[in-house]
Design an enzyme around this catalytic site. Structure first.
Site, PDB file in Angstrom:
ATOM      1  N   HIS A   2      16.866  25.689  97.930  1.00 26.59           N
ATOM      2  CA  HIS A   2      16.568  26.410  96.302  1.00 26.59           C
ATOM      3  C   HIS A   2      16.629  25.799  95.015  1.00 26.59           C
ATOM      4  CE1 HIS A   2      16.603  30.736  94.670  1.00 26.59           C
ATOM      5  NE2 HIS A   2      15.608  30.145  94.260  1.00 26.59           N
ATOM      6  N   TYR A  41      19.288  35.687  94.446  1.00 28.26           N
ATOM      7  CA  TYR A  41      18.737  36.641  93.829  1.00 28.26           C
ATOM      8  C   TYR A  41      19.776  37.919  93.731  1.00 28.26           C
ATOM      9  CZ  TYR A  41      14.560  34.448  94.669  1.00 28.26           C
ATOM     10  OH  TYR A  41      13.430  33.408  94.750  1.00 28.26           O
TER      11      TYR A  41
HETATM   12  P1  NAD Z   1       5.874  37.817  90.171  1.00 26.69           P
HETATM   13  O1  NAD Z   1       5.241  36.821  89.172  1.00 26.69           O
HETATM   14  O2  NAD Z   1       5.607  38.133  91.444  1.00 26.69           O
HETATM   15  O3  NAD Z   1       6.213  38.944  89.179  1.00 26.69           O
HETATM   16  C1  NAD Z   1       7.036  39.988  89.566  1.00 26.69           C
HETATM   17  C2  NAD Z   1       7.081  41.207  88.640  1.00 26.69           C
HETATM   18  O4  NAD Z   1       5.927  41.974  88.444  1.00 26.69           O
HETATM   19  C3  NAD Z   1       8.053  42.178  88.823  1.00 26.69           C
HETATM   20  O5  NAD Z   1       8.622  42.860  87.756  1.00 26.69           O
HETATM   21  C4  NAD Z   1       7.239  43.315  89.728  1.00 26.69           C
HETATM   22  O6  NAD Z   1       7.956  44.590  89.610  1.00 26.69           O
HETATM   23  C5  NAD Z   1       6.013  43.034  88.795  1.00 26.69           C
HETATM   24  N1  NAD Z   1       4.954  43.555  89.785  1.00 26.69           N
HETATM   25  C6  NAD Z   1       4.648  43.523  90.947  1.00 26.69           C
HETATM   26  N2  NAD Z   1       3.226  43.918  91.178  1.00 26.69           N
HETATM   27  C7  NAD Z   1       3.013  44.334  90.081  1.00 26.69           C
HETATM   28  C8  NAD Z   1       1.989  45.197  90.109  1.00 26.69           C
HETATM   29  N3  NAD Z   1       0.864  45.069  90.937  1.00 26.69           N
HETATM   30  N4  NAD Z   1       1.432  45.609  88.533  1.00 26.69           N
HETATM   31  C9  NAD Z   1       2.391  45.432  87.805  1.00 26.69           C
HETATM   32  N5  NAD Z   1       3.530  44.646  87.940  1.00 26.69           N
HETATM   33  C10 NAD Z   1       3.788  44.139  89.063  1.00 26.69           C
HETATM   34  O7  NAD Z   1       7.266  36.965  90.145  1.00 26.69           O
HETATM   35  P2  NAD Z   1       8.457  36.834  91.010  1.00 26.69           P
HETATM   36  O8  NAD Z   1       9.195  38.049  91.719  1.00 26.69           O
HETATM   37  O9  NAD Z   1       9.652  35.868  90.428  1.00 26.69           O
HETATM   38  O10 NAD Z   1       7.946  36.034  92.225  1.00 26.69           O
HETATM   39  C11 NAD Z   1       7.569  36.312  93.512  1.00 26.69           C
HETATM   40  C12 NAD Z   1       8.545  36.144  94.612  1.00 26.69           C
HETATM   41  O11 NAD Z   1       8.660  34.730  94.890  1.00 26.69           O
HETATM   42  C13 NAD Z   1      10.015  36.314  94.331  1.00 26.69           C
HETATM   43  O12 NAD Z   1      10.451  37.470  94.284  1.00 26.69           O
HETATM   44  C14 NAD Z   1      10.836  35.403  95.149  1.00 26.69           C
HETATM   45  O13 NAD Z   1      10.860  35.873  96.577  1.00 26.69           O
HETATM   46  C15 NAD Z   1       9.861  34.088  95.274  1.00 26.69           C
HETATM   47  N6  NAD Z   1      10.151  33.008  94.025  1.00 26.69           N
HETATM   48  C16 NAD Z   1      10.777  31.885  94.407  1.00 26.69           C
HETATM   49  C17 NAD Z   1      11.074  31.039  93.506  1.00 26.69           C
HETATM   50  C18 NAD Z   1      11.859  29.863  94.024  1.00 26.69           C
HETATM   51  O14 NAD Z   1      12.117  29.541  95.246  1.00 26.69           O
HETATM   52  N7  NAD Z   1      12.143  28.809  93.259  1.00 26.69           N
HETATM   53  C19 NAD Z   1      10.714  31.278  92.249  1.00 26.69           C
HETATM   54  C20 NAD Z   1      10.127  32.316  91.917  1.00 26.69           C
HETATM   55  C21 NAD Z   1       9.882  33.183  92.944  1.00 26.69           C
END
Ligand code: NAD
Length: 323
Positions: free
Chosen positions: A128, A63
């Protein structure tokens, strides 16, 4: 004296003995992948998360090309909560310059991650996005290397992550029970795509802890919409934007409904949502607390499901074809 705030529920993670907050703090936004985040915003968000009972933080060297790990480490240090009171997961095998699931690379990777996070150990280390590597290498080389890191005390538990659901059965059918502690699935337990649901009985039978990520479908289920790199088809993006607009018109927040949808299945120990501001932390925690007291907004959810029906369970390609 001010009373202490209500805190989010803790849920057991498989057989690990860990209790994770049901709302997990996804720190990918600290790598500036959804726009610029200042150190100050990162620190205040993490502080607010702790105040509201969030004890689980997820990051990866991928990231922001290591930036997320550095900023999370800085924020955890600045907030100063005792180490045994929180849970950190990071990952290995995916880097800004490509994939490498070799034993040598992942063994070096954890030392680099610990230095950036300013920690002596992480609770969970996950391979990952393994669909981009050889799954047989993950089974035969990467997981055994992670077991050695466990013995060395650098990690407490190990896991695997990725998008296609078949990767989980492929690996879990080929390792002895109890070796893989955790799986992290993303974008498959949201209003628009709930395909993980069918796999939950299998995952439970294997005794693995289940973490889901991206309840907002990486920004699809937000009023402001996804970032430009989002891999969804134009059709899926516009259906989600229509759903968000419908909610707004009705005086509802699509992100709140999306969080509640993911949180409502208690087989899922933690729902990782990416956050970059105190407001987002407060909104996502409020969604969890409201769910406990008032339940899901079934009426609006079924209206959204109707809008999203033409794109239901539509996903996008990820990884290399290998079988
Ligand atoms: P997400 O679906 O959590 O969306 C994140 C987006 O939504 C960001 O732009 C954030 O600012 C916004 N957001 C958060 N809360 C909000 C709210 N209440 N209202 C409006 N917008 C809001 O997607 P993500 O960040 O990709 O996934 C969450 C976490 O999961 C990542 O940060 C990561 O740690 C993990 N992840 C891991 C993998 C993997 O291991 N392959 C893949 C995807 C995500």
């Amino acid at each position: 004296m001010a009373s202490s705030p209500a805190k989010v529920e803790l849920r057991e993670l498989g057989n690990t003995g860990l209790k994770l907050s049901c709302v997990g703090f996804g720190a990918s936004p600290f790598g500036n992948v959804f726009g610029q985040v200042s150190d100050d915003d990162a620190i205040t968000s993490v502080r607010e998360a702790f105040r509201l009972g969030i004890n689980y933080f997820d990051t990866s060297p991928y990231y922001g090309g290591t930036l997320s790990e550095k900023v999370l480490g800085k924020a955890l240090k600045a907030v100063g909560v005792p180490r045994h009171e929180y849970i950190v997961s990071t990952k290995c095998g995916r880097y800004i310059d490509g994939f490498d699931f070799s034993a040598d690379r992942v063994t070096r990777s954890i030392d680099e991650s610990l230095a950036r996070l300013q920690l002596d150990y992480v609770d969970i280390l996950q391979c990952h996005d393994i669909e981009f590597g050889s799954l047989d290498q993950v089974v035969n080389e990467t997981i055994p290397a992670l077991q050695k890191l466990k013995e060395a005390g650098k990690i407490r538990f190990l896991g695997i992550t990725g998008l296609p659901l078949e990767i989980f059965t492929y690996v879990l059918d080929r390792v002895p029970p109890g070796i893989v502690d955790v799986i992290l699935s993303y974008c498959h337990y949201s209003i628009n795509d709930s395909t993980l649901e069918d796999l939950l009985p299998y995952l439970k039978s294997k005794g693995v802890g289940i973490i889901t990520a991206s309840p907002l479908a990486m920004g699809l289920l937000t009023e402001s919409g996804p970032p430009s790199w989002h891999p969804a088809s134009p059709e899926l993006k516009s259906a989600c934007q229509a759903a968000a607009a419908y909610c707004k018109e009705k005086g509802k927040n699509i992100s709140k409904l999306a969080m509640q949808y993911s949180l409502s299945n208690k087989d899922i120990s933690s729902v990782l949502v990416g956050m970059n501001s105190v407001r987002q932390v407060e909104e996502n925690v409020a969604a969890a607390l409201d769910l406990e007291t008032a339940g899901k907004d079934e009426e609006t959810l079924s209206e959204l499901e109707a809008i999203l029906k033409p794109v239901k369970n539509q996903t996008w390609p990820s990884g290399i074809q290998q079988r």
